[in-house]
Scaffold this motif. Structure first.
Motif, PDB file in Angstrom:
ATOM      1  N   VAL A 102      -9.922  -1.790 -13.119  1.00 21.52           N
ATOM      2  CA  VAL A 102      -9.072  -0.880 -12.348  1.00 21.52           C
ATOM      3  C   VAL A 102      -8.447  -1.704 -11.217  1.00 21.52           C
ATOM      4  N   GLY A 103      -7.140  -1.883 -11.265  1.00 29.47           N
ATOM      5  CA  GLY A 103      -6.474  -2.754 -10.306  1.00 29.47           C
ATOM      6  C   GLY A 103      -5.737  -2.015  -9.213  1.00 29.47           C
ATOM      7  N   GLY A 104      -5.876  -2.513  -8.000  1.00 26.74           N
ATOM      8  CA  GLY A 104      -5.167  -1.952  -6.852  1.00 26.74           C
ATOM      9  C   GLY A 104      -4.171  -2.941  -6.276  1.00 26.74           C
ATOM     10  N   THR A 105      -3.273  -2.453  -5.445  1.00 30.38           N
ATOM     11  CA  THR A 105      -2.275  -3.320  -4.794  1.00 30.38           C
ATOM     12  C   THR A 105      -2.193  -3.026  -3.298  1.00 30.38           C
ATOM     13  N   PHE A 106      -3.308  -2.606  -2.728  1.00 33.76           N
ATOM     14  CA  PHE A 106      -3.269  -2.197  -1.313  1.00 33.76           C
ATOM     15  C   PHE A 106      -3.016  -3.371  -0.378  1.00 33.76           C
ATOM     16  N   LEU A 107      -3.296  -4.607  -0.831  1.00 35.69           N
ATOM     17  CA  LEU A 107      -3.023  -5.757   0.021  1.00 35.69           C
ATOM     18  C   LEU A 107      -1.525  -6.008   0.173  1.00 35.69           C
ATOM     19  N   ASP A 108      -0.728  -5.414  -0.702  1.00 41.63           N
ATOM     20  CA  ASP A 108       0.734  -5.436  -0.525  1.00 41.63           C
ATOM     21  C   ASP A 108       1.176  -4.385   0.486  1.00 41.63           C
ATOM     22  N   GLY A 109       0.226  -3.576   0.938  1.00 45.40           N
ATOM     23  CA  GLY A 109       0.568  -2.477   1.845  1.00 45.40           C
ATOM     24  C   GLY A 109       0.915  -1.204   1.121  1.00 45.40           C
ATOM     25  N   ASP A 110       0.609  -1.152  -0.177  1.00 42.63           N
ATOM     26  CA  ASP A 110       0.968   0.023  -0.976  1.00 42.63           C
ATOM     27  C   ASP A 110      -0.049   1.148  -0.817  1.00 42.63           C
ATOM     28  N   SER A 111       0.423   2.351  -0.991  1.00 45.80           N
ATOM     29  CA  SER A 111      -0.431   3.535  -1.054  1.00 45.80           C
ATOM     30  C   SER A 111       0.163   4.448  -2.111  1.00 45.80           C
ATOM     31  N   LEU A 112      -0.183   4.167  -3.356  1.00 48.21           N
ATOM     32  CA  LEU A 112       0.443   4.881  -4.462  1.00 48.21           C
ATOM     33  C   LEU A 112      -0.071   6.298  -4.607  1.00 48.21           C
ATOM     34  N   ASP A 121       0.246   8.439  -2.356  1.00 45.15           N
ATOM     35  CA  ASP A 121       1.372   9.218  -1.826  1.00 45.15           C
ATOM     36  C   ASP A 121       2.710   8.562  -2.175  1.00 45.15           C
ATOM     37  N   ASN A 122       2.682   7.715  -3.237  1.00 47.50           N
ATOM     38  CA  ASN A 122       3.912   7.140  -3.793  1.00 47.50           C
ATOM     39  C   ASN A 122       4.640   6.246  -2.801  1.00 47.50           C
ATOM     40  N   ARG A 123       3.885   5.512  -1.982  1.00 50.72           N
ATOM     41  CA  ARG A 123       4.512   4.666  -0.953  1.00 50.72           C
ATOM     42  C   ARG A 123       4.334   3.192  -1.294  1.00 50.72           C
ATOM     43  N   ILE A 124       5.448   2.467  -1.260  1.00 46.93           N
ATOM     44  CA  ILE A 124       5.437   1.025  -1.449  1.00 46.93           C
ATOM     45  C   ILE A 124       5.413   0.372  -0.080  1.00 46.93           C
ATOM     46  N   GLY A 125       4.471  -0.516   0.148  1.00 48.04           N
ATOM     47  CA  GLY A 125       4.316  -1.113   1.468  1.00 48.04           C
ATOM     48  C   GLY A 125       5.212  -2.310   1.709  1.00 48.04           C
ATOM     49  N   SER A 126       5.018  -2.930   2.854  1.00 50.72           N
ATOM     50  CA  SER A 126       5.882  -4.037   3.260  1.00 50.72           C
ATOM     51  C   SER A 126       5.090  -5.307   3.532  1.00 50.72           C
ATOM     52  N   ASN A 127       3.887  -5.406   2.985  1.00 47.30           N
ATOM     53  CA  ASN A 127       3.055  -6.590   3.222  1.00 47.30           C
ATOM     54  C   ASN A 127       3.180  -7.618   2.102  1.00 47.30           C
TER      55      ASN A 127
END
Length: 279
Positions: A132-142, A144-150
């Motif tokens: 199960v892969g996450g991308t929160f280190l990119d600043g994402d919060s999927l 709530d469908n939000r793409i981050g800026s990190n």
């Protein structure tokens, strides 16, 4: 000079002066019109430039646009949008869920130390592995469908993992190991995974992916970009109460040491996994 000639000369002089004044007035009017026109053009150009800049800044970036694209699921997946990734023998009775973020430095440490044990256990049929892969280190919060800026390295690497998975489950595990290896895994502050060329270079270190045009084209074309976001959303909306990486879950229970930490050594890993398998 006669009086009449003198009067005529004065009249002619006055006429010449009047005509000159009219010409000066016309030249001044034209000059004002040119200045005003230039000012208007400048203002319109500036306004147009500002308008263009605003339009450009409001255009969605690549990953924002990807959110609206149809998900192309890699082979060797199941579930909604192909976000269930389970690898192992059918005879294995239990499944170990592994939550990771491609840019996570702690995940890299875990994979470098414990990863070979996980691969051997899966090969031996001790358990299946579910990624199960996450991308929160990119600043994402999927959630709530939000793409981050990190950054975008986690998303891009996740997409490349999808390309590897489309080749085979074995290629996926080997590529994941390469991504987290000491040779290839960057510092968290370096978003090197955003480069397709770098991800393809890593792929060339894996036998199943070396010079594999199917894998390379999928990375370059972003074939599994939408899948990467779907996977990230699965991470963000998980029911295992996982909020960080790496995390291990079996039978809905998080596997941690007696001190409540992630098992970062082979000894600790075997201890918590063996206990879970017996439960």
């Amino acid at each position: 000079m006669s009086k009449r000639n003198s009067q005529a000369a004065k009249s002619a002089a006055r006429e010449r002066l009047r005509a000159e004044r009219e010409r000066e007035a016309k030249r001044a009017k034209v000059k004002r019109q040119v200045v005003v026109a230039g000012t208007v053009v400048g203002v319109l150009a500036a306004a147009g430039g500002i308008g263009y800049a605003v339009v450009q800044s409001n255009k969605p970036g690549h990953w924002e646009a990807v959110r609206d694209e149809k998900v192309v699921a890699p082979a060797n997946t199941t579930g909604t949008n192909g976000t269930t990734v389970v690898i192992g023998k059918d005879s294995a009775k239990k499944t170990l869920k592994l939550y990771e973020d491609p840019r996570c430095p702690v995940c890299a440490s875990f994979e470098q130390v414990v990863g070979p044990t996980v691969e051997k256990d899966v090969e031996d049929g001790k358990y299946k592995i579910q990624f199960v892969g996450g991308t929160f280190l990119d600043g994402d919060s999927l959630a709530d469908n939000r793409i981050g800026s990190n950054g975008e390295g986690s998303k891009n690497a996740m997409s490349a993992l999808g390309a590897a998975l489309n080749v085979s489950g074995e290629a996926f595990l080997q590529y994941k190991a390469a991504l987290y290896s000491a040779e290839w895994h960057p510092q968290e502050s370096e978003d090197k995974f955003k480069s397709d060329d770098y991800l393809i270079e890593i792929g060339d270190s894996v036998d199943a992916l070396k010079n594999n045009t199917k894998f390379q084209n999928a990375v370059k074309n972003g074939t599994y970009d939408a899948w990467a976001l779907a996977m990230s959303k699965t991470f963000d909306t998980n029911k295992d109460d996982v909020t960080g990486t790496p995390s291990l879950v079996m039978d809905g229970k998080k596997l941690v040491t007696e001190q409540g930490n992630q098992p970062m050594t082979v000894e600790d890993f075997n201890k918590v996994v063996d206990a879970a398998l017996k439960a």
